[in-house]
Design a protein around this motif. Sequence first.
Motif, PDB file in Angstrom:
ATOM      1  N   VAL A  23      -9.109  -7.642 -14.339  1.00  0.00           N
ATOM      2  CA  VAL A  23      -8.523  -8.687 -13.693  1.00  0.00           C
ATOM      3  C   VAL A  23      -9.316  -8.637 -12.171  1.00  0.00           C
ATOM      4  O   VAL A  23      -9.510  -7.434 -11.489  1.00  0.00           O
ATOM      5  CB  VAL A  23      -7.059  -8.492 -13.433  1.00  0.00           C
ATOM      6  N   SER A  24      -9.370  -9.727 -11.734  1.00  0.00           N
ATOM      7  CA  SER A  24     -10.232  -9.841 -10.506  1.00  0.00           C
ATOM      8  C   SER A  24      -9.362 -10.540  -9.431  1.00  0.00           C
ATOM      9  O   SER A  24      -8.898 -11.742  -9.841  1.00  0.00           O
ATOM     10  CB  SER A  24     -11.472 -10.589 -10.345  1.00  0.00           C
ATOM     11  N   VAL A  25      -8.960 -10.244  -8.260  1.00  0.00           N
ATOM     12  CA  VAL A  25      -8.046 -10.611  -7.265  1.00  0.00           C
ATOM     13  C   VAL A  25      -8.524 -11.065  -5.992  1.00  0.00           C
ATOM     14  O   VAL A  25      -9.154 -10.020  -5.395  1.00  0.00           O
ATOM     15  CB  VAL A  25      -6.682 -10.011  -7.307  1.00  0.00           C
ATOM     16  N   PHE A 187     -10.012 -13.721   6.634  1.00  0.00           N
ATOM     17  CA  PHE A 187      -9.979 -12.370   6.058  1.00  0.00           C
ATOM     18  C   PHE A 187     -10.326 -12.672   4.651  1.00  0.00           C
ATOM     19  O   PHE A 187      -9.454 -13.804   3.938  1.00  0.00           O
ATOM     20  CB  PHE A 187      -8.565 -11.663   6.244  1.00  0.00           C
ATOM     21  N   LEU A 188     -11.164 -11.917   3.840  1.00  0.00           N
ATOM     22  CA  LEU A 188     -11.453 -12.135   2.440  1.00  0.00           C
ATOM     23  C   LEU A 188     -11.505 -10.944   1.873  1.00  0.00           C
ATOM     24  O   LEU A 188     -12.354  -9.959   2.272  1.00  0.00           O
ATOM     25  CB  LEU A 188     -12.822 -12.984   2.248  1.00  0.00           C
ATOM     26  N   CYS A 189     -10.693 -10.699   0.742  1.00  0.00           N
ATOM     27  CA  CYS A 189     -10.867  -9.113   0.183  1.00  0.00           C
ATOM     28  C   CYS A 189     -10.770  -9.604  -1.482  1.00  0.00           C
ATOM     29  O   CYS A 189      -9.899 -10.294  -1.788  1.00  0.00           O
ATOM     30  CB  CYS A 189      -9.566  -8.448   0.421  1.00  0.00           C
ATOM     31  N   MET A 190     -11.778  -9.009  -2.127  1.00  0.00           N
ATOM     32  CA  MET A 190     -11.769  -9.143  -3.630  1.00  0.00           C
ATOM     33  C   MET A 190     -11.649  -7.667  -4.151  1.00  0.00           C
ATOM     34  O   MET A 190     -12.363  -6.976  -3.879  1.00  0.00           O
ATOM     35  CB  MET A 190     -13.031  -9.733  -3.926  1.00  0.00           C
ATOM     36  N   ILE A 191     -10.724  -7.465  -5.273  1.00  0.00           N
ATOM     37  CA  ILE A 191     -10.423  -6.270  -5.806  1.00  0.00           C
ATOM     38  C   ILE A 191     -10.594  -6.510  -7.468  1.00  0.00           C
ATOM     39  O   ILE A 191     -10.313  -7.484  -7.884  1.00  0.00           O
ATOM     40  CB  ILE A 191      -9.166  -5.627  -5.508  1.00  0.00           C
ATOM     41  N   GLN A 192     -10.845  -5.495  -8.100  1.00  0.00           N
ATOM     42  CA  GLN A 192     -10.748  -5.619  -9.496  1.00  0.00           C
ATOM     43  C   GLN A 192     -10.204  -4.442 -10.226  1.00  0.00           C
ATOM     44  O   GLN A 192     -10.103  -3.364  -9.554  1.00  0.00           O
ATOM     45  CB  GLN A 192     -12.588  -5.754 -10.008  1.00  0.00           C
ATOM     46  N   PHE A 193      -9.560  -4.437 -11.374  1.00  0.00           N
ATOM     47  CA  PHE A 193      -8.933  -3.461 -12.019  1.00  0.00           C
ATOM     48  C   PHE A 193      -8.835  -3.868 -13.590  1.00  0.00           C
ATOM     49  O   PHE A 193      -8.759  -4.973 -13.745  1.00  0.00           O
ATOM     50  CB  PHE A 193      -7.632  -2.917 -11.396  1.00  0.00           C
ATOM     51  N   ARG A 194      -8.612  -2.822 -14.243  1.00  0.00           N
ATOM     52  CA  ARG A 194      -8.373  -3.353 -15.634  1.00  0.00           C
ATOM     53  C   ARG A 194      -6.869  -3.441 -15.998  1.00  0.00           C
ATOM     54  O   ARG A 194      -6.072  -2.723 -15.362  1.00  0.00           O
ATOM     55  CB  ARG A 194      -8.993  -2.044 -16.632  1.00  0.00           C
ATOM     56  N   ILE A 195      -6.800  -4.348 -16.969  1.00  0.00           N
ATOM     57  CA  ILE A 195      -5.252  -4.504 -17.453  1.00  0.00           C
ATOM     58  C   ILE A 195      -4.789  -3.344 -17.938  1.00  0.00           C
ATOM     59  O   ILE A 195      -3.530  -3.126 -17.832  1.00  0.00           O
ATOM     60  CB  ILE A 195      -5.184  -5.686 -18.368  1.00  0.00           C
ATOM     61  N   GLY A 196      -5.339  -2.508 -18.567  1.00  0.00           N
ATOM     62  CA  GLY A 196      -4.879  -1.478 -19.122  1.00  0.00           C
ATOM     63  C   GLY A 196      -4.184  -0.233 -18.173  1.00  0.00           C
ATOM     64  O   GLY A 196      -3.239   0.360 -18.490  1.00  0.00           O
ATOM     65  N   HIS A 197      -4.817  -0.344 -17.038  1.00  0.00           N
ATOM     66  CA  HIS A 197      -4.376   0.504 -15.976  1.00  0.00           C
ATOM     67  C   HIS A 197      -3.381  -0.071 -15.430  1.00  0.00           C
ATOM     68  O   HIS A 197      -2.198   0.801 -14.912  1.00  0.00           O
ATOM     69  CB  HIS A 197      -5.367   0.743 -14.743  1.00  0.00           C
ATOM     70  N   ALA A 198      -2.980  -1.330 -15.256  1.00  0.00           N
ATOM     71  CA  ALA A 198      -1.807  -1.940 -14.756  1.00  0.00           C
ATOM     72  C   ALA A 198      -0.516  -1.891 -15.765  1.00  0.00           C
ATOM     73  O   ALA A 198       0.592  -1.742 -15.254  1.00  0.00           O
ATOM     74  CB  ALA A 198      -2.190  -3.486 -14.599  1.00  0.00           C
ATOM     75  N   MET A 199      -0.939  -1.755 -16.991  1.00  0.00           N
ATOM     76  CA  MET A 199       0.021  -1.711 -17.873  1.00  0.00           C
ATOM     77  C   MET A 199       0.614  -0.164 -18.014  1.00  0.00           C
ATOM     78  O   MET A 199       1.738  -0.038 -17.998  1.00  0.00           O
ATOM     79  CB  MET A 199      -0.498  -2.203 -19.399  1.00  0.00           C
TER      80      MET A 199
END
Length: 229
Positions: A23-25, A187-199
Motif C-alpha cells: 500500500v502506498s500512501v 509538504f509531500l511525503c510518500m510511504i509504503q507498507f505491506r497489507i500483511g503487516h497492517a493486518m
Amino acid sequence: MKAVIAVIATVVLLLLLVAWMKVSVTVVFRHMKDDDECKIVVRTLFGLLRYTVRIPLIKLDMDPDAPGVAFLHKKGVEGTRGKEEKKGKLTLKKIADLFRQLKRFLEQVVDLHEIMKQFYRHVTITKWEWKTRIGTGDAASTGLLVGLGWSLKYMIIGAASRYMNMKTTPAVAIVPAYDRAASETVFLCMIQFRIGHAMVAGLRVVKHWRGWRLPKRNPLAAKQANEGY
C-alpha cells in the motif's frame, strides 16, 4: 473432499497475495497565505486501485458561538463518478472531542506504543519534500523564525527516520523573505507498507484491547453463587 481442499487452498493463496501486496500512501499539504489544502492518496493492487481524499480550506468561520474552520471534503476512487463531496466545519468543541476520543483509545489498548513501533519498522519512506518560505518584513525576527523552522524540520525528520525506514534523502528548504510578510509551505511525503503487516498490527490492537477481555471472576464469589449463598 478434493473440492473442499481446492477451495481452502485458493482462499489461503488469496490471503497470502493480499498480505504480500503493498500500500502506498502519499500525503500532500500546501499552505499559501490563506489558501490551505491537504490531499491523501492511497494506492494498492499494484497501482490499479487509487483512493483520494482532498480537504481544501474554504475560510475561517469566526462565529462567536462556535468559531472554527469551514472546509470542503472530497473523497472517492479515482476514475469513477462516485466521488463524495460535502462541507464541514471543525470547531473547537469537535477538536476537544477528538482529543478525548484519542485519549480514551490510548487508554483502552495495552502496549499500543510497542505495537505501533513494530509496525513502523515495516514502513518505508520513499519520498520526502518540505519547502517553506517565511518572513515577517523584519530581518531579525525573520532570521529567528528561519532558525526555529530548521530545528523543527530536522527534529521531525529525525523522529521519522528513527521509527521508519528512510529510503530517500529528504529535500528540505527554507527561503527567508526579509522584505515582506510571507507564510508558504509545501509538504509531500510518500510511504509504503505491506497489507500483511497492517493486518498483524490490527490484530494485535484487538488482542490488547481492554474491552475485549472478560472481567476476572472471584473464585470464592463464584463458588458461593453456585452453592446458593
